[in-house]
Design an enzyme around this catalytic site. Sequence first.
Site, mmCIF file in Angstrom:
data_model
loop_
_atom_site.group_PDB
_atom_site.id
_atom_site.type_symbol
_atom_site.label_atom_id
_atom_site.label_comp_id
_atom_site.label_asym_id
_atom_site.label_seq_id
_atom_site.Cartn_x
_atom_site.Cartn_y
_atom_site.Cartn_z
ATOM 1 C CB CYS A 17 8.761 8.839 -20.999
ATOM 2 S SG CYS A 17 10.450 9.473 -20.958
ATOM 3 C CB CYS A 20 10.525 12.171 -17.078
ATOM 4 S SG CYS A 20 10.443 12.758 -18.769
ATOM 5 C CG ASP A 447 -4.484 -15.165 16.665
ATOM 6 O OD1 ASP A 447 -3.942 -15.896 17.501
ATOM 7 O OD2 ASP A 447 -5.352 -14.325 16.959
ATOM 8 C CG ASP A 646 -8.000 -10.355 16.114
ATOM 9 O OD1 ASP A 646 -7.131 -11.166 16.502
ATOM 10 O OD2 ASP A 646 -9.066 -10.149 16.720
#
Length: 865
Positions: A17, A20, A447, A646
């Site tokens: 859970c 934990c 761009d 890019d």
Amino acid sequence: MFILMSKVKLDITGMTCSACSAHVEKALQKTPGVSSAAVSLMTNSAAVEFDEGAVSADVLIDAVEKSGYGASLADSGAKGPPSVEKAGGKDELAAMKQRLIGSAIFAAPLFYICMGHMFHWPLPGFLLGDKNILTLALTQLLLLIPIIFLNMKTFKNGFMTLFRGAPNMDSLIAIGSASAALYGIISMYRLGYALTAGDFHSAHELAMDLYFESAGMILTLITLGKFLEARAKARTSDAISGLIALRPQTASVLVDGEEKDVPTAELQKGDLIVIRSGQTIPVDGVVEKGTASVDESALTGESLPVAKEPGSRVTGAAICKTGYLEFRATEVGEDTTLSQIIRLMEDAASSKAPIARLADKISGVFVPVVIGIALLAGIAWLFAGESVAFALNIAISVLVISCPCALGLATPTAIMVGTGTGARNGILIKSAEALETAHKVNTVVLDKTGTITEGRPRVTDLMPMNGFSAQELLTLAASLEKQSEHPLADAVLTLAEEQGLALKEAEGYETLPGRGIRGQLDGRQALAGNERLLREYGVPLDGADKSAAKLSAQGKTPLYIAAGNTLAGIIAAADPIRATSPEAIRELEEMGVEVVMLTGDNRTTADAIRKQLGLTNAIAEVLPQDKESHVAALQQKGRQVAMVGDGINDAPALARADIGVAIGAGTDVAIESADVVLVRSDLRDVPAMIRLSRAVIRNIKQNLFWALFYNSVGIPLAAGVFYASLNLKLNPIYAAAAMSLSSVCVVTNALRLRFYKPRKNVASAEAALPAPAANITIAAPDPAGPETAAEMKGEQTMNKTMTIEGMMCAHCSGRVEKALNAIDGVMAAVNLETKTAMLTLSKEVPDEVLAAAVTDAGYEVTGIQ
């Protein structure tokens, strides 16, 4: 002093859970030398950043083990104790299913025997009557023992973590069911004493409150809930599993001219691999021989096959639909595109979104607080005068109904499913934080070159003059530009190659910086360049400068071509706007997102492109190093900025932006700097990314609301807060059922994202797109000049649109385009998506001739307009 920081991924076992995962995360973060740690309950893993000089991976593993859990380096042998989790998700589900079936087999008769008298169900004679009360109690105990044995893992894990001071959900279940069983056993002894004393009334009352059925049904229902939750959680990682399954086990490698089957894991860079129709490409590479139509939809989401030929790049996991290829492996193993995508998705699933921090803080203290509430509630009801059985019922109900898992799963399940949905749609999101931040974006900076546009110039206009035909003008320009490295030269040569023109050899070639080029063709001087070049050599412009100015205003670059002392014409080129860019910008603006274009072009060109795109904001003459400052300026105004780029020069701006988005066709530096990668290089994926983020955040908020609402109402109800006023008291069995369903509801709600379509009206949008920029205008100069078009002997052109059936791939469209362009006076551009060919005719060509060319190529013409 320089500190070398490293990252490591650990596989964690034993977590059940969110309490934990919170405890493991705290243990790692307390380790000296660790700068950050993120533990994912969804993937049972931990991502740790640490100082190599201060701590090692073994120390990190020891820290996890001391906290009560198993750990090992990802993809390595496990150092921690053996567990179901290490066998893999399928083995864990199988073991849980067996445990559930076994528990149900014993829980069903236990429930029947215990509750049958309430519903007047028939029972065997040896269980009826006051004389058989002890037999009835003993039968219930014997049915409970196998259920406890089958679910012993819950008790071991629950009490172990409790004694270590880090109780989790299993601790709540173990305490509740063990308390019920222990109370039942004590009641059995009291029942036996009452029977010995002849007090059948007391014995009967004790037999009705043994709580064996509560203990058994709690364990069974919790196991059912865990099984449903685990199965649903497994489905959240279907996207990753699906990608892993794409890897073929073997590949056919050419060795000394012979094919040999080699395991994909053993492939090396430089291997020559053979792929036939229907086979899956195992690794990335470059085609050396053959042609094929390849389906890359699993990686890019693009449904149309892509044509591959010598020189083309191929990507692992793509499927060869038709054809034959021999390609040289360039990336293998963990370096392939598929492996990188899987790694990105796993990292995103393992990371934590800021919205999860509140849930993590609550989960860290949730279980101890619930145990405290259960004790206080039980003691309070005892002091209120209620019986021990009543107080125990209250305490067990509080323990069992509380659900830290619903709270802990609210965010990671939605993040994992959301990143998987994005990957299936060609949107790779690198982290949960990026996925969350994207929903707040209100400004997108684009761009221009390579992002809004295709990144490579194409010829858009041919303007022949002084008796030259369009073909002669193009042949003259291409012959001269053949030795040039200028981008415009590439555009001219590409068109000449597509038209199949025979080029001439230029002699005395010379580059004239800032003006153009010159050379000798057929014994006379030829020029290609700007207006300044022609004026320098005394070539009359014949009013063409006005036409050139008009082309410049349209965002195009005019190239003057002269032969001898005569202007042969103007060729205009432009970096074409991607067919999907206007649609993407419209979508963003409809979503209330401001769009800003950055470009290094002059203001005139930038303004022309801005108008074509329907943009409001465009910043021109931006130097590459200034892009970051423009992004920062927008952020200083309080804008949440996503930067889309890019190139290498976009990397600083991508890193500066709140969300950096890299086009998949971009450079490695840009992709590395970005938070999101668009595999398809399609700007429509930017609004799709924002829509997906908004859907994920909406889903997370729904999950968190349900988890908080459930616990806020369920715990007081179980504690008996409403008993005095409304006579409402919760049976532990119903509490266990509610607790099981709460986690399942959260995971199931997150799974709805698997069916979310982040793209808007894709089919209709694609159908509405214009044909790509192969539609070239052949025209006379602007008649606004000093001479009329007739005096300049310009050519009259005609445009036609041809509808064609039977084209299935890029090979098909290429054959049709080649067949049409072979006709004298025809320039054709074929659009595979719309099944059309855009024709520009410089002279009269009968429709029958046009149709015959396509028919001879093997396709059907359904209309010419």
